[in-house]
Motif scaffolding. Sequence first.
Motif, PDB file in Angstrom:
ATOM      1  N   THR A  18       0.854  -1.205   0.000  1.00 33.30           N
ATOM      2  CA  THR A  18       0.000   0.000   0.000  1.00 33.30           C
ATOM      3  C   THR A  18       0.876   1.236   0.000  1.00 33.30           C
ATOM      4  O   THR A  18       1.779   1.369   0.840  1.00 33.30           O
ATOM      5  CB  THR A  18      -0.916   0.017   1.230  1.00 33.30           C
ATOM      6  OG1 THR A  18      -1.688  -1.180   1.243  1.00 33.30           O
ATOM      7  CG2 THR A  18      -1.862   1.214   1.191  1.00 33.30           C
ATOM      8  N   SER A  68       3.278   7.294   3.093  1.00 32.76           N
ATOM      9  CA  SER A  68       3.245   6.058   3.860  1.00 32.76           C
ATOM     10  C   SER A  68       3.367   4.860   2.922  1.00 32.76           C
ATOM     11  O   SER A  68       2.672   4.776   1.914  1.00 32.76           O
ATOM     12  CB  SER A  68       1.944   5.976   4.665  1.00 32.76           C
ATOM     13  OG  SER A  68       1.842   4.722   5.298  1.00 32.76           O
ATOM     14  N   SER A  76       3.499   0.557   3.110  1.00 34.41           N
ATOM     15  CA  SER A  76       3.346  -0.600   3.978  1.00 34.41           C
ATOM     16  C   SER A  76       3.305  -1.875   3.158  1.00 34.41           C
ATOM     17  O   SER A  76       2.817  -1.880   2.021  1.00 34.41           O
ATOM     18  CB  SER A  76       2.070  -0.478   4.823  1.00 34.41           C
ATOM     19  OG  SER A  76       0.931  -0.512   4.000  1.00 34.41           O
ATOM     20  N   MET A  88       2.167  -5.933   3.667  1.00 28.03           N
ATOM     21  CA  MET A  88       1.446  -6.844   4.546  1.00 28.03           C
ATOM     22  C   MET A  88       1.467  -8.249   3.959  1.00 28.03           C
ATOM     23  O   MET A  88       1.251  -8.439   2.767  1.00 28.03           O
ATOM     24  CB  MET A  88      -0.003  -6.366   4.708  1.00 28.03           C
ATOM     25  CG  MET A  88      -0.845  -7.279   5.572  1.00 28.03           C
ATOM     26  SD  MET A  88      -2.529  -6.669   5.709  1.00 28.03           S
ATOM     27  CE  MET A  88      -3.256  -7.973   6.707  1.00 28.03           C
ATOM     28  N   ILE A  97      10.052   3.773  10.843  1.00 25.53           N
ATOM     29  CA  ILE A  97       9.644   2.442  10.398  1.00 25.53           C
ATOM     30  C   ILE A  97       9.228   1.630  11.603  1.00 25.53           C
ATOM     31  O   ILE A  97       9.831   1.769  12.686  1.00 25.53           O
ATOM     32  CB  ILE A  97      10.781   1.739   9.612  1.00 25.53           C
ATOM     33  CG1 ILE A  97      10.281   0.402   9.022  1.00 25.53           C
ATOM     34  CG2 ILE A  97      12.008   1.542  10.485  1.00 25.53           C
ATOM     35  CD1 ILE A  97      11.235  -0.204   8.015  1.00 25.53           C
ATOM     36  N   HIS A  98       8.183   0.832  11.461  1.00 27.83           N
ATOM     37  CA  HIS A  98       7.732   0.009  12.568  1.00 27.83           C
ATOM     38  C   HIS A  98       7.030  -1.231  12.006  1.00 27.83           C
ATOM     39  O   HIS A  98       6.657  -1.290  10.814  1.00 27.83           O
ATOM     40  CB  HIS A  98       6.793   0.778  13.493  1.00 27.83           C
ATOM     41  CG  HIS A  98       5.574   1.295  12.818  1.00 27.83           C
ATOM     42  ND1 HIS A  98       4.434   0.572  12.675  1.00 27.83           N
ATOM     43  CD2 HIS A  98       5.328   2.508  12.238  1.00 27.83           C
ATOM     44  CE1 HIS A  98       3.543   1.267  12.030  1.00 27.83           C
ATOM     45  NE2 HIS A  98       4.040   2.464  11.752  1.00 27.83           N
ATOM     46  N   ALA A  99       6.855  -2.222  12.872  1.00 26.53           N
ATOM     47  CA  ALA A  99       6.229  -3.490  12.462  1.00 26.53           C
ATOM     48  C   ALA A  99       5.157  -3.871  13.468  1.00 26.53           C
ATOM     49  O   ALA A  99       5.264  -3.553  14.658  1.00 26.53           O
ATOM     50  CB  ALA A  99       7.281  -4.599  12.358  1.00 26.53           C
ATOM     51  N   SER A 100       4.108  -4.544  12.978  1.00 25.36           N
ATOM     52  CA  SER A 100       3.055  -5.057  13.841  1.00 25.36           C
ATOM     53  C   SER A 100       2.616  -6.412  13.297  1.00 25.36           C
ATOM     54  O   SER A 100       2.722  -6.677  12.095  1.00 25.36           O
ATOM     55  CB  SER A 100       1.871  -4.095  13.892  1.00 25.36           C
ATOM     56  OG  SER A 100       1.300  -3.947  12.610  1.00 25.36           O
ATOM     57  N   VAL A 137       2.539  -6.603   9.255  1.00 25.25           N
ATOM     58  CA  VAL A 137       2.636  -5.380   8.452  1.00 25.25           C
ATOM     59  C   VAL A 137       3.908  -4.637   8.827  1.00 25.25           C
ATOM     60  O   VAL A 137       4.163  -4.386  10.011  1.00 25.25           O
ATOM     61  CB  VAL A 137       1.418  -4.453   8.674  1.00 25.25           C
ATOM     62  CG1 VAL A 137       1.540  -3.232   7.782  1.00 25.25           C
ATOM     63  CG2 VAL A 137       0.127  -5.196   8.377  1.00 25.25           C
ATOM     64  N   PHE A 138       4.731  -4.311   7.808  1.00 32.09           N
ATOM     65  CA  PHE A 138       5.883  -3.417   7.975  1.00 32.09           C
ATOM     66  C   PHE A 138       5.539  -2.103   7.288  1.00 32.09           C
ATOM     67  O   PHE A 138       5.169  -2.089   6.102  1.00 32.09           O
ATOM     68  CB  PHE A 138       7.144  -4.026   7.346  1.00 32.09           C
ATOM     69  CG  PHE A 138       7.774  -5.112   8.190  1.00 32.09           C
ATOM     70  CD1 PHE A 138       8.813  -4.816   9.056  1.00 32.09           C
ATOM     71  CD2 PHE A 138       7.303  -6.414   8.134  1.00 32.09           C
ATOM     72  CE1 PHE A 138       9.385  -5.806   9.836  1.00 32.09           C
ATOM     73  CE2 PHE A 138       7.862  -7.407   8.911  1.00 32.09           C
ATOM     74  CZ  PHE A 138       8.914  -7.114   9.782  1.00 32.09           C
ATOM     75  N   THR A 139       5.631  -1.003   8.040  1.00 29.63           N
ATOM     76  CA  THR A 139       5.243   0.313   7.513  1.00 29.63           C
ATOM     77  C   THR A 139       6.359   1.308   7.759  1.00 29.63           C
ATOM     78  O   THR A 139       6.924   1.356   8.859  1.00 29.63           O
ATOM     79  CB  THR A 139       3.965   0.822   8.197  1.00 29.63           C
ATOM     80  OG1 THR A 139       2.923  -0.131   7.996  1.00 29.63           O
ATOM     81  CG2 THR A 139       3.538   2.162   7.623  1.00 29.63           C
ATOM     82  N   THR A 154       7.272   5.592   6.947  1.00 31.67           N
ATOM     83  CA  THR A 154       6.768   6.888   6.484  1.00 31.67           C
ATOM     84  C   THR A 154       7.944   7.808   6.198  1.00 31.67           C
ATOM     85  O   THR A 154       8.948   7.790   6.913  1.00 31.67           O
ATOM     86  CB  THR A 154       5.856   7.542   7.530  1.00 31.67           C
ATOM     87  OG1 THR A 154       6.579   7.695   8.763  1.00 31.67           O
ATOM     88  CG2 THR A 154       4.618   6.714   7.785  1.00 31.67           C
TER      89      THR A 154
END
Length: 901
Positions: A813, A822, A824, A826, A870-873, A880-882, A884
């Motif tokens: 995305t 942004s 991301s 997934m 950058i962060h991951a969940s 998801v790695f996103t 910005t």
Amino acid sequence: MKRSSFEISADELIKRILWRISSEVSSDASLFILEKYRDVFKEVDPREGLSRTGREIKLSGNDFLRKRTENIIDEKNVIVSSHLGEREERVKLVCLSYSNEPLGLLLLSASSEVNDSLKAWIKELELALYYSLKRSTEEEGYRRLKLVSRLTSVLETETHSEELIYKSLEIAREMLRVRWIFFLEKFETRFLLRAAIGEGTNPLRGIEIKISEEQLDLLSQERLFVSAKKSVISSLIFREEISVGSFITIPLTVEGTILGLIIAADREEIEGEFRAYKHLDKEDLKMLDDISRRMAVAISKIKLTSRLELEVRKLKQLGKKHEELISEQKEQLFKLSVLHKITDAMKRSFDRERVVRILLLGATDTSGLKFDRATFFRVDAVRSLLVSETRVTSGRRDSRHDKSVYSDLSRYLQDLSLEPYDSDDNRLVGSIPYPGNLILERVVLRKKMVHVTPEMLRLRVDELALMNRIIGTDEYLIAPIAGEEDVLGVLVVDNNDSGKKISNADMEILGLLADSTGVALELTENYKRILQMAESLEKERNLSNYYRKFVSSILQSLESAIIVCSVEGEITELNRTAEFLLDLSREELIGKSIESIRTKLGSIIDLLSDAIRIGETITLTDQHFDAFGEKHFDVRITPLREEKRKRLSGVILSLDDITRRRKLEQELKSREKLAALGEMSAKVAHEIRNPITIIGGFVKRILASSDREKTEEYARILMDELQRLDGIVGEVLEISRRKSKPSEEKFDLVSVTREILAGFEEKASIENVKLVLYAKEDRIEYYGDKDRIKQVIINLVQNAIEASDKGGQVLITLERKIDCVSFSVMNGGKTIPEETLKRIFEPFFTTKTLGTGLGLSICKKIVEEHGGEIHASSGMEGTVFTFTLPTKKFGRFELEKDTDS
């Protein structure tokens, strides 16, 4: 006319004449009556009592009719209107008139033959129409004259405005012969229905109608609305579903003020009445306006009479009140004098019990305020109770003191208060909780006096039950005895024995007495406190000397150097450690300016005034002073506050020697760096060993083999391993590289992402993973290092493909937001544990069998160099790695300071 008799009705006469005319022309003749206020001729049906057929001829569409007054028979094209629309008809037209006054039109078929007999009958029709109208007008005038006489009687005899308006409207309705008549009273922009007289369904929009000033002006100016259907203002007054033929609005103005609106609506058709039109006309308007004016005069007269009667009653009452007021003033002056003497007696006593006794005696004595009984309640603030203490009843005291020998009431009350006194009423013992009791809360919490009456007792029976049980009467006053802040007690007085009513003057006097008592009770409390304070001050002085010695002992025992300065910068205290550090004695420093030791403390001196100015502690760590050699100190500058007055009285300078601790910390950091370097070297060596082993093995095979094809194959394998080795070294160098400003280049993130996904199509196909790109925009331009951003996207997409299950999907995305872009990725693979997520961006951390564990840490470094995050969940729906990136043009990034790794 000679052929007809006047014994028959006008309708029947006209019907017969029309029948004869129709016989003459051998076809039906159509009669149209003029409604001059509307410039229209309306067709009437003689067979239905001259009722309207719905057909009409408008002057606006037939201009030639405006100039015709004689009954000349012409063949004309006439436009006739009906509910079906307008239609042009070819007819023979006769204009009916009398003495040049138009009456109507007679329409004959175009083929009709005109002869002398027909003309004679037309003359008869004109004469019948004229006399029918005139006779109807005369009868209507006589009828209205009788009604005017009734109206005059109502206006002269009625004494109430409401009845006058209602009866006048009833008569007005009869005069105008309207179906409905209303009166709406004005309240600002609202008109409320006060009277409605009529038959059938009320056509008004409601009992309240809002009319603006502009709309009211329009109603006042036009007033006569012949057709409500065509009037814009009708929708404001009447309901849409009810048809109103015509209406009149007249403002009822009394003494220059609009009192309301009179509305007459929908004229009724009366049997036997002959009228050319059925709507209200200007004569009706004039009549209703006259009625309105006469009503206004009558209402004004009623108001004037009412005001005169009221003034007469007021004058009589004023005379009576004047006499009562003189008597009350005399009594009040006496009680004010008594109040002064009671207050003087209370102020001369410094005992609480005596003050209360003087209060109750002064309130009940025959030479005092003359209440029958007075009861004092003490306020127990801890338990929130009113505790009954003492009651004094007038006439029940046996005193050793003869009042006649005292010339001063004040002295008499002081002596009388010294006598022992027992309450004579068993009901006195008790307490009353006041929280939740609205009456007592008003007294105790809001310091307001309450006058309890029999009516209040009936309404507040639950709240006053306990108080009434103690007081035992149905009328009494409850007055708060308040100090400067809190209510100290409650005084209750009543006239239970005499039955005398408690007046407002009594309430005012009692309020002043309660205030004076509050001051006297506070004086007694203050006197006790002064005695107690004198004792405690002596104790505190002794305790203060002890604490001063104790604090001085603690100060001298501290290992930190402590220097205390006043706000002016004068040294007021220091300990032995400070003496030793500064190499100066206490005697040399106390009373001197802090500037005298600037050579040793340097710029720290300037921070003392800053700490006083901002009122907060200033802390400095690892400070070095040339005057103290190799030593290092933690410095703490703390404002010194006075506890009671909350103001700054100075500043405390604390120097804590950390030289030894600093050396230990440096040694510890050195060991930690070596340990980290060893761990990193072990991991790098492990990653490099595998390709080196493979290279060594294939080199031996090349040396042992003479087959050229195998040699080339081994060489390709060696090149792959060398590239792998080069990649490992590159990643290690990348993660070890200091952060730097990335290059600036304008590129399209969407097209870059599509290129990368195209490169991964083969790998995704092998892994049976579907790649999906979602971007709201076709182009998203960004300024940054294109190659390094591509490196981040490649790493994230590759990881997502490898983590996905067979037949899974990777969703990429890309979205532009207000101040950032942004990106991301997934995948629907296995959920990553929380502990792994916390370490996933650490260098050399990996959960794969193969790999250095540097890919995500390099991604993090590249994103942060561009000023992004950058962060991951990970959860049930997938991982998801996103990251910005800020969208401000390059030059926006604030690079972090380089730190030793």
